[in-house]
Design a protein around this motif. Structure first.
Motif, PDB file in Angstrom:
ATOM      1  N   GLY A 165      22.482  36.688  28.268  1.00  0.00           N
ATOM      2  CA  GLY A 165      23.131  37.993  28.240  1.00  0.00           C
ATOM      3  C   GLY A 165      24.450  38.097  28.970  1.00  0.00           C
ATOM      4  O   GLY A 165      25.013  39.184  29.064  1.00  0.00           O
TER       5      GLY A 165
ATOM      6  N   ILE B  16      22.037  48.730  18.688  1.00  0.00           N
ATOM      7  CA  ILE B  16      22.778  48.404  19.901  1.00  0.00           C
ATOM      8  C   ILE B  16      22.857  49.677  20.735  1.00  0.00           C
ATOM      9  O   ILE B  16      23.261  50.735  20.248  1.00  0.00           O
TER      10      ILE B  16
ATOM     11  N   ILE C  81      28.459  40.159  18.715  1.00  0.00           N
ATOM     12  CA  ILE C  81      27.045  40.303  19.075  1.00  0.00           C
ATOM     13  C   ILE C  81      26.207  40.615  17.837  1.00  0.00           C
ATOM     14  O   ILE C  81      25.124  40.047  17.638  1.00  0.00           O
TER      15      ILE C  81
ATOM     16  N   LEU D  98      31.294  43.731  20.310  1.00  0.00           N
ATOM     17  CA  LEU D  98      30.050  44.093  19.617  1.00  0.00           C
ATOM     18  C   LEU D  98      29.962  43.453  18.239  1.00  0.00           C
ATOM     19  O   LEU D  98      28.860  43.147  17.762  1.00  0.00           O
TER      20      LEU D  98
ATOM     21  N   ILE E 180      24.583  42.078  28.824  1.00  0.00           N
ATOM     22  CA  ILE E 180      23.716  42.564  27.751  1.00  0.00           C
ATOM     23  C   ILE E 180      22.279  42.137  27.994  1.00  0.00           C
ATOM     24  O   ILE E 180      22.013  41.089  28.570  1.00  0.00           O
TER      25      ILE E 180
ATOM     26  N   ALA F  53      17.616  47.157  29.158  1.00  0.00           N
ATOM     27  CA  ALA F  53      17.094  46.914  27.810  1.00  0.00           C
ATOM     28  C   ALA F  53      15.602  47.218  27.759  1.00  0.00           C
ATOM     29  O   ALA F  53      15.113  47.836  26.804  1.00  0.00           O
TER      30      ALA F  53
ATOM     31  N   ILE G 285      19.748  45.330  21.219  1.00  0.00           N
ATOM     32  CA  ILE G 285      20.676  44.787  22.209  1.00  0.00           C
ATOM     33  C   ILE G 285      21.148  45.937  23.080  1.00  0.00           C
ATOM     34  O   ILE G 285      21.602  46.967  22.575  1.00  0.00           O
ATOM     35  N   TYR G 286      21.022  45.774  24.381  1.00  0.00           N
ATOM     36  CA  TYR G 286      21.453  46.784  25.339  1.00  0.00           C
ATOM     37  C   TYR G 286      22.726  46.273  25.995  1.00  0.00           C
ATOM     38  O   TYR G 286      22.760  45.160  26.532  1.00  0.00           O
ATOM     39  N   VAL G 287      23.798  47.064  25.941  1.00  0.00           N
ATOM     40  CA  VAL G 287      25.090  46.647  26.488  1.00  0.00           C
ATOM     41  C   VAL G 287      25.417  47.530  27.687  1.00  0.00           C
ATOM     42  O   VAL G 287      25.610  48.741  27.546  1.00  0.00           O
ATOM     43  N   SER G 288      25.453  46.923  28.862  1.00  0.00           N
ATOM     44  CA  SER G 288      25.757  47.627  30.100  1.00  0.00           C
ATOM     45  C   SER G 288      27.222  47.421  30.439  1.00  0.00           C
ATOM     46  O   SER G 288      27.661  46.298  30.689  1.00  0.00           O
TER      47      SER G 288
ATOM     48  N   ALA H 162      21.083  44.388  33.244  1.00  0.00           N
ATOM     49  CA  ALA H 162      21.116  44.613  31.796  1.00  0.00           C
ATOM     50  C   ALA H 162      19.750  44.352  31.164  1.00  0.00           C
ATOM     51  O   ALA H 162      19.325  45.076  30.259  1.00  0.00           O
TER      52      ALA H 162
END
Length: 384
Positions: A236, A321, A312, A309, A219, A193, A209-212, A189
């Motif tokens: 994360g 996001i 977050i 989310l 994240i 990001a 924020i990167y959400v895998s 993650a």
């Protein structure tokens, strides 16, 4: 000023000039002097050095604003190459890139039964294939980046991978010894990001924020343009935040973890037909047929993603996001459900002040992220 001080100043100036060429190529010497504040003789000297070292080259004349037409400079993206590899629970995805992150070659391999031995064999084969196909260049292979779905500490040792059966904590050392280039190991993650920040649609944002969303949920956090890893490197792990206090028991020991309801695994389990999980292709086909059960499951999937989310967003107040999941990326119904769930719960002060978008890099996000880490390290050491 001593010789050591002069050398340091020259290196700092060289790095400043190279960064400007990277960002604003093609650019003239006069423009470099203007934007960096360095005098023309310093620019001329450093540009000559960078040309000799094959990092930049001249491409001819640009537009004149009066007087002689300026000679334009560009970064030599083919001075070297980088390998980025993303190891998933059931796949390996790799990219060979130039020094601007453009993909020269990519390789994808599915596997449902990774062990310590076959993961090593698969990795080595992909890396060797990339090296064999790599074009000739002044600096050759500048490094290898690897992302894994688990905890990676600050020494880049793999501490824990809950969904994988293999155990190679010193993967970095293993690959470094085999190929004799710098190697970087990163959480998947975090790598995703970084890839989105450097190459994706959110590269102009400072805080993302990167959400895998895969078998689990992780994240990656970018704050003020920097990847936030936490004190031990374990930030994360928000797939294990509680969204149902009396919920299902999780393998981590907690109950009601977010990923038990909003992960890809949870969705596929909910769509199990006659003890057989549907494939992504079958899900897409059933969506096109307006299958009620599948459409309801996808909306439920989006709802639970949105629940997490909301927490977050309330925690990080991010500008954007980014969601990395093939089902979210290919089915607008899921994204709409996510946005509805968030919008109905988020405060009016935050709502409409952020972007919620699918990954623009898709399955290559993490591999490109590790490749960009390699490139950044290479360019940093050659100018220090």
């Amino acid at each position: 000023m001593g010789i050591a001080d002069q050398t340091l100043v020259k290196k700092i100036n060289q790095k400043l000039i190279l960064n400007e060429i990277l960002k604003n190529s093609p650019i003239s010497r006069a423009k470099l002097s203007e934007v960096t504040g360095l005098n023309k003789s310093t620019i001329s000297s450093q540009v000559s050095t960078l040309i000799q070292e094959n990092f930049i080259f001249e491409i001819g004349e640009g537009q004149s604003s009066g007087g002689r037409r300026p000679v334009m400079l560009v970064f030599n993206k083919n001075a070297g190459y980088s390998i980025g590899i993303d190891i998933g629970v059931d796949y390996i995805n790799g990219v060979l890139t130039d020094l601007e992150g453009n993909i020269v070659l990519d390789k994808f391999q599915n596997s449902l039964n990774f062990s310590s031995d076959n993961i090593k064999d698969s990795l080595f084969k992909i890396i060797k294939d990339f090296i064999d196909c790599m074009p000739q260049s002044p600096y050759g292979l500048v490094g290898i980046g690897i992302s894994v779905p688990g905890l990676v500490d600050r020494e880049q040792r793999i501490v824990f991978m809950p969904n994988l059966k293999w155990n190679i904590p010193d993967l970095k050392v293993l690959i470094q010894d085999a190929f004799n280039v710098p190697v970087f190991v990163e959480n998947e993650a975090n790598a995703g990001a970084y890839g989105e920040k450097v190459f994706g649609s959110t590269k102009h944002f400072n805080n993302i924020i990167y959400v895998s969303i895969n078998v689990g949920i992780g994240i990656g956090i970018i704050i003020n343009n920097e990847l936030y890893r936490g004190i031990n490197g374990f930030s994360g792990e928000m797939g294990h935040m509680t969204i149902d206090f009396n919920g299902l028991k999780c393998s981590c020991g907690n109950r009601g973890c977010w990923e038990l309801y909003a992960s890809e695994k949870a969705l596929l389990n909910s769509l199990q037909k006659n003890e057989k999980q549907l494939s992504f292709e079958e899900i897409d086909e059933l969506v096109h047929q307006n299958d009620v059960e599948v459409l309801n499951s996808l909306q439920n999937f989006g709802f639970y993603i949105g629940i997490g989310l909301t927490s977050i967003l309330n925690t990080f107040d991010a500008q954007a996001i980014v969601l990395r999941n093939s089902i979210v990326e290919s089915n607008p119904i899921v994204l709409k459900s996510i946005k509805n769930a968030v919008s109905s719960r988020i405060s009016t002060q935050i709502d409409n002040n952020y972007e919620l978008v699918p990954s623009s890099l898709g399955k290559n996000a993490a591999a490109l992220g590790t490749s960009s880490i390699v490139i950044e390290h290479f360019l940093d050491i050659v100018t220090t």
